[in-house]
Design a protein around this motif. Structure first.
Motif, PDB file in Angstrom:
ATOM      1  N   THR A   1      -0.878 -12.879   6.114  1.00  0.00           N
ATOM      2  CA  THR A   1      -1.144 -11.865   7.143  1.00  0.00           C
ATOM      3  C   THR A   1       0.149 -11.152   7.527  1.00  0.00           C
ATOM      4  O   THR A   1       0.193  -9.916   7.616  1.00  0.00           O
ATOM      5  CB  THR A   1      -1.801 -12.511   8.377  1.00  0.00           C
ATOM      6  OG1 THR A   1      -3.061 -13.069   7.990  1.00  0.00           O
ATOM      7  CG2 THR A   1      -2.007 -11.501   9.497  1.00  0.00           C
ATOM      8  N   GLY A   2       1.206 -11.909   7.730  1.00  0.00           N
ATOM      9  CA  GLY A   2       2.499 -11.310   8.066  1.00  0.00           C
ATOM     10  C   GLY A   2       3.042 -10.429   6.953  1.00  0.00           C
ATOM     11  O   GLY A   2       3.570  -9.335   7.205  1.00  0.00           O
ATOM     12  N   LEU A   3       2.911 -10.890   5.719  1.00  0.00           N
ATOM     13  CA  LEU A   3       3.399 -10.095   4.583  1.00  0.00           C
ATOM     14  C   LEU A   3       2.632  -8.778   4.455  1.00  0.00           C
ATOM     15  O   LEU A   3       3.225  -7.726   4.196  1.00  0.00           O
ATOM     16  CB  LEU A   3       3.275 -10.900   3.290  1.00  0.00           C
ATOM     17  CG  LEU A   3       4.276 -12.041   3.142  1.00  0.00           C
ATOM     18  CD1 LEU A   3       3.855 -12.976   2.018  1.00  0.00           C
ATOM     19  CD2 LEU A   3       5.671 -11.480   2.878  1.00  0.00           C
ATOM     20  N   LEU A   4       1.324  -8.834   4.627  1.00  0.00           N
ATOM     21  CA  LEU A   4       0.524  -7.608   4.530  1.00  0.00           C
ATOM     22  C   LEU A   4       0.816  -6.668   5.697  1.00  0.00           C
ATOM     23  O   LEU A   4       0.844  -5.438   5.521  1.00  0.00           O
ATOM     24  CB  LEU A   4      -0.964  -7.946   4.439  1.00  0.00           C
ATOM     25  CG  LEU A   4      -1.383  -8.642   3.141  1.00  0.00           C
ATOM     26  CD1 LEU A   4      -2.814  -9.144   3.238  1.00  0.00           C
ATOM     27  CD2 LEU A   4      -1.197  -7.725   1.958  1.00  0.00           C
ATOM     28  N   ALA A   5       1.052  -7.219   6.870  1.00  0.00           N
ATOM     29  CA  ALA A   5       1.439  -6.380   8.010  1.00  0.00           C
ATOM     30  C   ALA A   5       2.781  -5.703   7.743  1.00  0.00           C
ATOM     31  O   ALA A   5       2.955  -4.514   8.037  1.00  0.00           O
ATOM     32  CB  ALA A   5       1.498  -7.223   9.286  1.00  0.00           C
ATOM     33  N   ASP A   6       3.721  -6.437   7.173  1.00  0.00           N
ATOM     34  CA  ASP A   6       5.017  -5.844   6.825  1.00  0.00           C
ATOM     35  C   ASP A   6       4.875  -4.772   5.746  1.00  0.00           C
ATOM     36  O   ASP A   6       5.508  -3.723   5.813  1.00  0.00           O
ATOM     37  CB  ASP A   6       5.999  -6.915   6.339  1.00  0.00           C
ATOM     38  CG  ASP A   6       6.544  -7.771   7.466  1.00  0.00           C
ATOM     39  OD1 ASP A   6       6.369  -7.403   8.648  1.00  0.00           O
ATOM     40  OD2 ASP A   6       7.142  -8.816   7.163  1.00  0.00           O
ATOM     41  N   ALA A   7       4.055  -5.057   4.739  1.00  0.00           N
ATOM     42  CA  ALA A   7       3.876  -4.111   3.631  1.00  0.00           C
ATOM     43  C   ALA A   7       3.264  -2.797   4.093  1.00  0.00           C
ATOM     44  O   ALA A   7       3.520  -1.741   3.503  1.00  0.00           O
ATOM     45  CB  ALA A   7       3.001  -4.729   2.540  1.00  0.00           C
ATOM     46  N   THR A   8       2.477  -2.858   5.159  1.00  0.00           N
ATOM     47  CA  THR A   8       1.817  -1.646   5.646  1.00  0.00           C
ATOM     48  C   THR A   8       2.436  -1.128   6.940  1.00  0.00           C
ATOM     49  O   THR A   8       1.942  -0.169   7.528  1.00  0.00           O
ATOM     50  CB  THR A   8       0.314  -1.917   5.862  1.00  0.00           C
ATOM     51  OG1 THR A   8       0.151  -3.010   6.786  1.00  0.00           O
ATOM     52  CG2 THR A   8      -0.372  -2.257   4.546  1.00  0.00           C
ATOM     53  N   GLY A   9       3.515  -1.768   7.362  1.00  0.00           N
ATOM     54  CA  GLY A   9       4.235  -1.359   8.564  1.00  0.00           C
ATOM     55  C   GLY A   9       5.670  -1.042   8.212  1.00  0.00           C
ATOM     56  O   GLY A   9       5.961   0.009   7.650  1.00  0.00           O
ATOM     57  N   PRO A  10       6.594  -1.972   8.497  1.00  0.00           N
ATOM     58  CA  PRO A  10       8.012  -1.711   8.256  1.00  0.00           C
ATOM     59  C   PRO A  10       8.364  -1.369   6.796  1.00  0.00           C
ATOM     60  O   PRO A  10       9.308  -0.640   6.552  1.00  0.00           O
ATOM     61  CB  PRO A  10       8.700  -3.011   8.673  1.00  0.00           C
ATOM     62  CG  PRO A  10       7.733  -3.731   9.537  1.00  0.00           C
ATOM     63  CD  PRO A  10       6.366  -3.277   9.128  1.00  0.00           C
TER      64      PRO A  10
END
Length: 182
Positions: free
Chosen positions: A84-93
């Protein structure tokens, strides 16, 4: 010299992620990276070589982040949180890098010389995901790994295009639990 190469690759990612694949030229990469003219072509003689180099560099960055995030995962819940964190990073920062990766994937569909590099990188991610599922006791880690990678790609495309605020965790939890099995 590797510093110059990394600067060129980071600049290429920014160009493609912000302006699209048409912006990817050796001269523009040199300018974006603040390098002397011809620097990028010293490392990557052709555009196909540059595209392949950028894709490998992106994959290496993402794999490093993946291993750091999930490396200590011991349970399915740990994997859910990390993914979840990796996907949030990939689509955010890291959205610019992710957009560059997807744009270059589409570009390579018409560039047969780059295809093997893309497939090799995909295989590394699939193998790593499969190994994690084996460690968690999945009954079918091969299909589970392919499903998790496909689900991740779907979340990324959805968030980068039409639903930037779409929730990630519920889908990841469902997919991880399905991949690991009872």
């Amino acid at each position: 010299m590797a510093v110059t190469r990394d600067r060129a690759l980071a600049a290429a990612v920014t160009l493609v992620g912000e302006q699209g694949v048409r912006a990817l030229t050796h001269a523009r990469v040199d300018a974006q990276a603040g390098l002397p003219k011809g620097s990028t072509s010293n490392w990557f003689r052709t555009r196909d070589a540059l595209v392949a180099g950028v894709l490998v560099w992106i994959a290496e960055q993402e794999r490093t982040e993946l291993v750091a995030a999930i490396g200590p995962a011991q349970t399915s819940d740990d994997v859910v949180e990390a993914l979840t964190g990796l996907l949030a990073d990939a689509t955010g920062p890291h959205a610019v890098r992710t957009r560059a990766r997807y744009a270059l994937f589409l570009e390579t569909a018409a560039a047969p010389g780059v295809g093997p590099s893309v497939h090799a990188q995909r295989s590394l991610f699939e193998e790593w995901t499969r190994d994690q599922l084996v460690r968690l006791g999945a009954s079918d880690p091969d299909d589970g790994a392919r499903a998790l990678l496909a689900m991740s790609a779907g979340i990324i495309v959805n968030r980068l295009t039409v639903a930037p605020d779409a929730p990630i965790r519920p889908t990841v939890a469902l997919a991880v639990r399905a991949a690991v099995g009872p």
